[in-house]
Enzyme design. Structure first.
Site, PDB file in Angstrom:
ATOM      1  N   LYS A   1      -7.848 -18.411 -27.818  1.00 23.60           N
ATOM      2  CA  LYS A   1      -8.794 -18.654 -26.726  1.00 23.60           C
ATOM      3  C   LYS A   1      -9.421 -20.035 -26.871  1.00 23.60           C
ATOM      4  O   LYS A   1      -9.821 -20.433 -27.967  1.00 23.60           O
ATOM      5  CB  LYS A   1      -9.871 -17.565 -26.757  1.00 23.60           C
ATOM      6  CG  LYS A   1     -10.909 -17.657 -25.637  1.00 23.60           C
ATOM      7  CD  LYS A   1     -11.907 -16.511 -25.766  1.00 23.60           C
ATOM      8  CE  LYS A   1     -12.958 -16.539 -24.675  1.00 23.60           C
ATOM      9  NZ  LYS A   1     -13.901 -15.395 -24.792  1.00 23.60           N
TER      10      LYS A   1
ATOM     11  N   SER B   1     -14.218 -13.036 -20.607  1.00 25.35           N
ATOM     12  CA  SER B   1     -13.800 -14.423 -20.627  1.00 25.35           C
ATOM     13  C   SER B   1     -12.483 -14.667 -21.360  1.00 25.35           C
ATOM     14  O   SER B   1     -11.915 -15.758 -21.270  1.00 25.35           O
ATOM     15  CB  SER B   1     -14.899 -15.267 -21.274  1.00 25.35           C
ATOM     16  OG  SER B   1     -15.116 -14.856 -22.619  1.00 25.35           O
TER      17      SER B   1
ATOM     18  N   SER C   1     -16.441  -9.694 -22.881  1.00 34.24           N
ATOM     19  CA  SER C   1     -15.428 -10.730 -22.737  1.00 34.24           C
ATOM     20  C   SER C   1     -14.051 -10.384 -23.260  1.00 34.24           C
ATOM     21  O   SER C   1     -13.080 -11.061 -22.940  1.00 34.24           O
ATOM     22  CB  SER C   1     -15.895 -12.012 -23.441  1.00 34.24           C
ATOM     23  OG  SER C   1     -17.051 -12.531 -22.836  1.00 34.24           O
TER      24      SER C   1
END
Length: 425
Positions: free
Chosen positions: A72, A141, A165
């Site tokens: 990420k 996210s 997330s």
């Protein structure tokens, strides 16, 4: 080629597949799927292939030897930018690996590149689409990491969670996800933080067994030979989540069927009166996150024109929160954590919905994180178990909340639930 982490690791360890072939196959899948899914910010193609070729001739093999993984884009990878989905971080190249990236390299894994994140791991979405249905959000996210695993490009990806997330993208994309306990043993060193009290690292894979493999490799490789076993006669506290948000009929049915299957296999249900408390916890979570984010992103907050409206609103809210209100929210968290840990010494998990329903249609928002907020405030491990679907064939994740010192039981329970959902139990 098989895309599960466990199968790939076994094939590489046996010599059946060389790392260079595994990485080349991952890159071919990426090239084929990326025009539609758009999960990747940057692909480190040359260095990944070079690393894989070096590993081809390595005799001493780590437990994740030759396994490609996604990272990420709030997590540092040496020599690559960490841009956090924001123009304010564009071109900022990391000098060192984040701790978890460095650890995965030690285990023989190879970073394939950086995956899409929402802006500073908050709400403003990136370009990623849900591999299960391209017109639907993958969540956020950790959107790119979940989509990269769901599309079969990599068997493993790193994500993070501050609110919902990782749990939400795992549910929406139909993969397994672990939100590690806040404070260790997995650490966020090398992560671009939003809230030091709430931020937690996470792992995304295709199955619960694969999550367990990755977690044990990172924390206790001496136990990798132990097989994952079903948990006999587990004790479960069932949580509907309806006090926080409307839960779709399909998700309610998925949770009910999961619980019924567990009871049929010998699970015992325990009374759970926390729905009277969770709204207060969700509110305290919002206070802590806004207060800490406004300080963590203080320099970025001075450039509102380069922030999305949701993030600017969060930072503005955080600046208005008094120290007293912040301390009161932390006190709520401390009281509730003590109480919930007492409960979780008596039950194996709290079981409930990972999201309000299936991934919503549209790419302009990432869905509600509300069902993760109470548990994230308390720093608890959360396991998203795939295998259920709505009437349109979209994934519905089941959320298991466990004790931070009893992850073995959480993995065992998740394994049983996943296999029951797939009809393989």
């Amino acid at each position: 080629m098989e895309t599960s982490l466990s199968a790939l690791a076994e094939s590489v360890a046996s010599g059946e597949l060389p790392p260079s072939e595994v990485v080349a196959d991952a890159l071919e899948r990426l090239d084929r799927t990326e025009p539609d899914i758009r999960a990747w910010v940057r692909v480190d193609r040359t260095r990944a292939l070079d690393a894989a070729r070096r590993l081809d001739s390595t005799v001493q093999k780590g437990p994740l030897h030759g396994i490609p993984f996604g990272v990420k884009d709030i997590i540092d990878v040496r020599g690559l930018p960490t841009e956090c989905g924001s123009p304010l971080r564009r071109g900022r190249v990391a000098a060192d690996d984040a701790h978890l990236v460095a650890r995965l390299r030690e285990l023989g894994a190879i970073p394939l590149g950086k995956t899409v994140t929402t802006e500073f791991a908050y709400f403003a979405p990136g370009p990623t689409r849900n591999p299960r249905r391209l017109s639907h959000t993958p969540g956020g996210s950790s959107s790119g990491s979940a989509a990269a695993v769901a599309s079969g490009v990599v068997p493993l990806a790193l994500g993070s969670q501050t609110a919902g997330s990782l749990t939400r993208p795992a549910s929406y994309c139909g993969v397994a996800g672990l939100v590690a306990p806040v404070g260790g043993p997995l650490v966020t060193t090398g992560f671009a933080g939003l809230s030091h009290t709430l931020d937690a690292p996470g792992i995304l894979t295709r199955t619960v067994a694969d999550v367990r493999l990755a977690y044990l490799a990172l924390t206790g490789p001496d136990r990798l030979a132990d097989p994952v076993r079903d948990l006999e006669c587990p004790r479960l506290a069932v949580w509907s989540g309806i006090e926080l948000v409307d839960i779709s009929d399909d998700m309610q049915t998925a949770v009910r069927h999961t619980v019924e299957a567990a009871v049929a296999d010998g699970a015992e249900l325990v009374d759970f009166d926390w729905p009277a408390v969770t709204p207060r916890l969700a509110e305290a979570h919002g206070t802590v996150m806004a207060y800490e984010a406004s300080r963590a992103l203080a320099s970025e907050g001075r450039h509102p024109a380069q922030l999305s409206a949701p993030l600017d609103d969060l930072l503005t809210q955080g600046r208005s929160i008094t120290d007293r209100d912040y301390q009161d929210a932390l006190a709520v968290a401390a009281w509730a954590r003590s109480a919930i840990l007492t409960l979780l010494t008596d039950v194996d998990a709290i079981i409930g919905p990972a999201a309000p329903g299936a991934a919503p249609e549209g790419l302009s928002a990432t869905g509600s994180p509300i069902l993760s907020r109470p548990w994230q405030l308390l720093g608890l491990p959360a396991l998203t178990v795939p295998g259920r679907f709505d009437g349109q064939g979209m994934p519905l994740g089941i959320q298991l909340i466990g004790h931070p010192e009893r992850l073995d039981r959480l993995f065992a329970l998740g394994h049983t639930i996943e296999h029951a959902a797939h009809g393989r139990h």
